[in-house]
Design an enzyme around this catalytic site. Structure first.
Site, mmCIF file in Angstrom:
data_model
loop_
_atom_site.group_PDB
_atom_site.id
_atom_site.type_symbol
_atom_site.label_atom_id
_atom_site.label_comp_id
_atom_site.label_asym_id
_atom_site.label_seq_id
_atom_site.Cartn_x
_atom_site.Cartn_y
_atom_site.Cartn_z
ATOM 1 N N ASN A 9 0.869 -1.176 0.000
ATOM 2 C CA ASN A 9 0.000 0.000 0.000
ATOM 3 C C ASN A 9 0.908 1.229 0.000
ATOM 4 O O ASN A 9 1.512 1.552 1.018
ATOM 5 C CB ASN A 9 -0.900 -0.033 1.248
ATOM 6 C CG ASN A 9 -1.740 1.216 1.394
ATOM 7 O OD1 ASN A 9 -1.770 2.067 0.489
ATOM 8 N ND2 ASN A 9 -2.408 1.355 2.521
ATOM 9 N N LYS A 11 0.127 4.255 -0.239
ATOM 10 C CA LYS A 11 -0.512 5.436 0.383
ATOM 11 C C LYS A 11 -0.320 6.677 -0.514
ATOM 12 O O LYS A 11 -0.331 6.548 -1.732
ATOM 13 C CB LYS A 11 0.013 5.626 1.812
ATOM 14 C CG LYS A 11 -0.132 4.334 2.633
ATOM 15 C CD LYS A 11 0.079 4.504 4.110
ATOM 16 C CE LYS A 11 -0.100 3.165 4.803
ATOM 17 N NZ LYS A 11 -0.018 3.252 6.255
ATOM 18 N N HIS A 95 -9.534 1.185 5.149
ATOM 19 C CA HIS A 95 -8.230 1.367 5.804
ATOM 20 C C HIS A 95 -8.401 2.318 6.991
ATOM 21 O O HIS A 95 -9.185 3.270 6.921
ATOM 22 C CB HIS A 95 -7.208 1.927 4.808
ATOM 23 C CG HIS A 95 -5.814 1.877 5.345
ATOM 24 N ND1 HIS A 95 -5.343 2.801 6.244
ATOM 25 C CD2 HIS A 95 -4.803 0.988 5.140
ATOM 26 C CE1 HIS A 95 -4.089 2.480 6.563
ATOM 27 N NE2 HIS A 95 -3.738 1.392 5.909
ATOM 28 N N GLU A 97 -6.702 4.686 8.042
ATOM 29 C CA GLU A 97 -6.456 6.107 7.742
ATOM 30 C C GLU A 97 -7.685 6.740 7.085
ATOM 31 O O GLU A 97 -7.980 7.916 7.293
ATOM 32 C CB GLU A 97 -5.206 6.246 6.850
ATOM 33 C CG GLU A 97 -3.937 6.002 7.669
ATOM 34 C CD GLU A 97 -2.776 5.424 6.895
ATOM 35 O OE1 GLU A 97 -2.797 5.435 5.657
ATOM 36 O OE2 GLU A 97 -1.839 4.938 7.548
ATOM 37 N N GLU A 165 -5.161 -4.902 10.682
ATOM 38 C CA GLU A 165 -4.129 -3.885 10.849
ATOM 39 C C GLU A 165 -4.369 -3.132 12.157
ATOM 40 O O GLU A 165 -5.154 -2.163 12.175
ATOM 41 C CB GLU A 165 -4.158 -2.883 9.692
ATOM 42 C CG GLU A 165 -3.912 -3.505 8.328
ATOM 43 C CD GLU A 165 -3.366 -2.480 7.341
ATOM 44 O OE1 GLU A 165 -2.276 -2.714 6.815
ATOM 45 O OE2 GLU A 165 -4.012 -1.441 7.124
ATOM 46 N N GLY A 171 2.698 2.358 10.816
ATOM 47 C CA GLY A 171 3.638 3.472 10.665
ATOM 48 C C GLY A 171 4.380 3.825 11.940
ATOM 49 O O GLY A 171 4.975 4.901 12.038
ATOM 50 N N SER A 210 3.660 -2.046 10.299
ATOM 51 C CA SER A 210 5.114 -2.087 10.481
ATOM 52 C C SER A 210 5.746 -3.415 10.069
ATOM 53 O O SER A 210 6.684 -3.897 10.720
ATOM 54 C CB SER A 210 5.479 -1.740 11.929
ATOM 55 O OG SER A 210 5.075 -0.414 12.227
#
Ligand code: 13P
Length: 251
Positions: A9, A11, A95, A97, A165, A171, A210
């Site tokens: 991904n 992003k 996701h 985010e 996730e 991250g 991560s």
């Protein structure tokens, strides 16, 4: 045996030339691969260009989001038909985010999954708890609700990939311990089993948060972890190919 998947991904990274170069390096690195599945999710602007680069290679294309209408007055949105047209096979949906910054709610996520499947695309549904939720001991409650709401009214479970996730691992450089991740993966598999019966044995559940070439080996060794959804470490071909090679060693 479930086919493993490693998805990158990207992003909000890469210009079109950068995306083309990275996709070219990844596809050259997985030439002849037949065992598992490698997926790249560049930004919208680079989808068509990356689609051209990966044509005839074992790499598939994903988008990072979509809207649930086919067309219309929805300024700034992208429809499943457009994604198909651009060469996508998969769509990342829900996701964390998108949930956090763009108010992607479970109800919208459910609609997106329905429309994604109706267009002949395959969703990669993301679920995961925040650190606060984990500390409160409600991880299974939160993840369970996300899965149930996202899959409400959906029959084609064989075409759905789920990605666990944990938000606190995205991250941050702090991945879930393999056993911590496995516990949630097993929980999700049993939940899908309750919803759909034995087909749950075929549902692929990826881990994300991560992931690097240093920790994927132990993660992929877990019974219910079928691959990884990789963010940061997918932006350099060496790191991403390193992850794929570790998976190949273990599977
Ligand atoms: P990182 O691998 O950068 O933690 O991102 C994970 C992720 O969000 C993949 O979708």
């Amino acid at each position: 045996m479930r086919k493993w998947m490693v998805a990158g991904n990207w992003k909000m990274h890469t210009t079109i030339p950068e995306a083309v170069a990275l996709a070219g390096q990844v596809s050259a690195g997985v030439k002849g691969l037949s065992a598992g599945e490698v997926v790249l999710a560049p930004p919208f602007t680079a989808l068509a260009a990356v689609s051209d680069v990966i044509k005839g290679t074992p790499v598939s294309l994903a988008s990072q989001n979509m809207f649930y209408e086919e067309k219309g007055a929805y300024t700034g949105e992208i429809s499943p038909l457009m994604l198909k047209d651009a060469g996508c096979t998969y769509v990342i949906i829900g996701h964390s985010e998108r949930r956090k910054y763009f108010h992607d709610l479970d109800e919208n996520i459910n609609l997106k999954i329905k429309k994604c499947l109706a267009a002949g695309l395959k969703p990669i549904l993301c679920v995961g708890e925040t650190l606060e939720e984990r500390e409160q001991g409600i991880t299974e409650f939160v993840v369970g609700l996300q899965v149930k709401k996202a899959l409400y009214g959906i029959n084609a479970i064989d075409d759905v990939v789920i990605a666990y996730e944990p938000v606190w691992a995205i991250g941050t450089g702090k991945n879930a311990l393999p056993i911590e991740a496995e516990e949630v993966h097993r929980f999700v598999r049993h939940l899908v089993g309750d919803m759909y019966g034995e087909v749950c044995a075929r549902t692929r559940i990826l881990y994300g948060g991560s992931v690097t070439q240093d920790n994927i080996g132990d993660l992929i060794g877990m019974e219910d972890i079928d691959g990884a959804l990789v963010g940061g470490a997918s932006l350099k071909s060496e790191g991403f190919l390193g992850i794929i090679n570790k998976v190949l060693e273990k599977r």
